[in-house]
Motif scaffolding. Structure first.
Motif, PDB file in Angstrom:
ATOM      1  N   TYR A  18      -0.544  10.441  -1.413  1.00  0.00           N
ATOM      2  CA  TYR A  18      -0.500  10.418   0.011  1.00  0.00           C
ATOM      3  C   TYR A  18      -0.393  11.719   0.642  1.00  0.00           C
ATOM      4  CZ  TYR A  18       0.327   5.228  -0.469  1.00  0.00           C
ATOM      5  OH  TYR A  18       0.187   4.114  -0.730  1.00  0.00           O
ATOM      6  N   ALA A  19      -0.892  11.854   1.847  1.00  0.00           N
ATOM      7  CA  ALA A  19      -0.788  13.224   2.848  1.00  0.00           C
ATOM      8  C   ALA A  19       0.727  13.086   3.034  1.00  0.00           C
ATOM      9  CB  ALA A  19      -1.853  13.331   3.935  1.00  0.00           C
ATOM     10  N   ASP A  20       1.445  14.240   3.346  1.00  0.00           N
ATOM     11  CA  ASP A  20       2.405  14.266   3.608  1.00  0.00           C
ATOM     12  C   ASP A  20       2.973  13.691   5.041  1.00  0.00           C
ATOM     13  OD1 ASP A  20       3.414  17.547   2.150  1.00  0.00           O
ATOM     14  OD2 ASP A  20       3.391  15.434   1.414  1.00  0.00           O
ATOM     15  N   SER A  21       1.875  13.906   5.805  1.00  0.00           N
ATOM     16  CA  SER A  21       1.890  13.263   7.061  1.00  0.00           C
ATOM     17  C   SER A  21       1.965  11.776   7.291  1.00  0.00           C
ATOM     18  CB  SER A  21       0.913  13.894   7.910  1.00  0.00           C
ATOM     19  OG  SER A  21      -0.301  13.268   7.385  1.00  0.00           O
ATOM     20  N   VAL A  22       1.758  11.029   6.158  1.00  0.00           N
ATOM     21  CA  VAL A  22       1.488   9.644   6.202  1.00  0.00           C
ATOM     22  C   VAL A  22       2.571   8.963   5.383  1.00  0.00           C
ATOM     23  CG1 VAL A  22      -0.702   9.773   7.069  1.00  0.00           C
ATOM     24  CG2 VAL A  22      -0.487   8.985   4.725  1.00  0.00           C
ATOM     25  N   LYS A  23       3.258   9.883   4.363  1.00  0.00           N
ATOM     26  CA  LYS A  23       4.014   9.150   3.120  1.00  0.00           C
ATOM     27  C   LYS A  23       5.114   8.235   4.051  1.00  0.00           C
ATOM     28  CE  LYS A  23       3.742  12.627  -0.243  1.00  0.00           C
ATOM     29  NZ  LYS A  23       4.241  13.648  -0.976  1.00  0.00           N
ATOM     30  N   GLY A  24       5.598   7.089   3.483  1.00  0.00           N
ATOM     31  CA  GLY A  24       6.548   6.357   3.982  1.00  0.00           C
ATOM     32  C   GLY A  24       5.818   5.249   5.286  1.00  0.00           C
ATOM     33  N   ARG A  25       4.721   5.673   5.540  1.00  0.00           N
ATOM     34  CA  ARG A  25       4.109   4.695   6.618  1.00  0.00           C
ATOM     35  C   ARG A  25       2.941   3.964   6.327  1.00  0.00           C
ATOM     36  NH1 ARG A  25       2.438   7.293  11.289  1.00  0.00           N
ATOM     37  NH2 ARG A  25       1.756   9.060  10.278  1.00  0.00           N
ATOM     38  N   PHE A  26       2.102   4.802   5.506  1.00  0.00           N
ATOM     39  CA  PHE A  26       1.050   3.914   5.104  1.00  0.00           C
ATOM     40  C   PHE A  26       0.979   3.800   3.810  1.00  0.00           C
ATOM     41  CE2 PHE A  26      -2.271   6.425   8.056  1.00  0.00           C
ATOM     42  CZ  PHE A  26      -1.413   6.127   9.349  1.00  0.00           C
ATOM     43  N   THR A  27       0.222   2.678   3.327  1.00  0.00           N
ATOM     44  CA  THR A  27       0.233   2.162   2.106  1.00  0.00           C
ATOM     45  C   THR A  27      -1.282   1.809   1.670  1.00  0.00           C
ATOM     46  OG1 THR A  27       2.259   1.274   2.093  1.00  0.00           O
ATOM     47  CG2 THR A  27       0.925   0.301   0.108  1.00  0.00           C
ATOM     48  N   ILE A  28      -1.905   2.709   0.501  1.00  0.00           N
ATOM     49  CA  ILE A  28      -3.005   2.134  -0.057  1.00  0.00           C
ATOM     50  C   ILE A  28      -2.898   1.174  -0.961  1.00  0.00           C
ATOM     51  CG2 ILE A  28      -3.119   4.033  -1.569  1.00  0.00           C
ATOM     52  CD1 ILE A  28      -5.947   4.514  -1.123  1.00  0.00           C
ATOM     53  N   SER A  29      -3.936   0.339  -1.076  1.00  0.00           N
ATOM     54  CA  SER A  29      -4.328  -0.817  -2.092  1.00  0.00           C
ATOM     55  C   SER A  29      -5.562  -0.846  -2.449  1.00  0.00           C
ATOM     56  CB  SER A  29      -3.198  -2.113  -1.804  1.00  0.00           C
ATOM     57  OG  SER A  29      -3.586  -2.736  -0.676  1.00  0.00           O
ATOM     58  N   ARG A  30      -5.839  -1.763  -3.566  1.00  0.00           N
ATOM     59  CA  ARG A  30      -7.066  -2.316  -3.649  1.00  0.00           C
ATOM     60  C   ARG A  30      -7.056  -3.659  -4.206  1.00  0.00           C
ATOM     61  NH1 ARG A  30      -9.574   2.215  -7.211  1.00  0.00           N
ATOM     62  NH2 ARG A  30     -11.458   0.641  -7.460  1.00  0.00           N
ATOM     63  N   ASP A  31      -8.131  -4.362  -4.160  1.00  0.00           N
ATOM     64  CA  ASP A  31      -8.450  -5.627  -4.765  1.00  0.00           C
ATOM     65  C   ASP A  31      -9.593  -5.619  -5.418  1.00  0.00           C
ATOM     66  OD1 ASP A  31      -9.093  -8.157  -5.581  1.00  0.00           O
ATOM     67  OD2 ASP A  31      -7.956  -9.107  -3.991  1.00  0.00           O
ATOM     68  N   ASN A  32      -9.582  -5.223  -7.098  1.00  0.00           N
ATOM     69  CA  ASN A  32     -10.884  -5.096  -7.879  1.00  0.00           C
ATOM     70  C   ASN A  32     -11.711  -6.343  -7.739  1.00  0.00           C
ATOM     71  OD1 ASN A  32     -10.140  -2.309  -7.981  1.00  0.00           O
ATOM     72  ND2 ASN A  32      -9.440  -2.555 -10.268  1.00  0.00           N
ATOM     73  N   ALA A  33     -10.917  -7.544  -7.655  1.00  0.00           N
ATOM     74  CA  ALA A  33     -11.655  -8.787  -7.669  1.00  0.00           C
ATOM     75  C   ALA A  33     -12.684  -8.965  -6.538  1.00  0.00           C
ATOM     76  CB  ALA A  33     -10.718 -10.055  -7.944  1.00  0.00           C
TER      77      ALA A  33
END
Length: 120
Positions: free
Chosen positions: A60-75
């Protein structure tokens, strides 16, 4: 030829939340690292978050750490960005990105972007 289609942007008040989605096609989604970038007016495009192909490691970029969450669904061939505690400085067009194809000479693909506006 990869196609990336972002959705989920909109207008939200400071402190609010949004969830962005990026639907991918034309690639074997599960083998590629994926990323979210953003570009605010008058500024350069910047990396927001990145996730490995399996989803077991994120950056994560420092500016979004703790606020944004990236995830994925490969299916579902879909990338997500959960954005909480939004601030006015998060206002930007958000893009998903993949570098796909030959490992020696990958092609960078971008979606059309989705606008996020944080304002009262």
């Amino acid at each position: 030829q990869a196609q990336l289609v972002e959705s989920g942007g909109g207008l939200v008040q400071p402190g609010g939340s949004l969830r962005l989605s990026c639907a991918a096609s034309g690639i074997i989604f599960s083998i590629y690292m994926m990323g979210w970038y953003r570009q605010a007016p008058g500024k350069q495009r910047e990396l927001v978050a990145r996730i490995t192909n399996s989803g077991d490691s994120t950056t994560y970029a420092d500016s979004v750490k703790g606020r944004f969450t990236i995830s994925r669904d490969n299916a579902k061939n879909t990338l997500y960005l959960q954005m909480n505690s939004l601030r006015s400085e998060d206002t930007a067009i958000y893009y998903c990105n993949v570098n796909a194809g030959s490992p020696l000479s990958p092609t960078s693909y971008w979606g059309q972007g989705t606008q996020v506006a944080v304002s009262t």
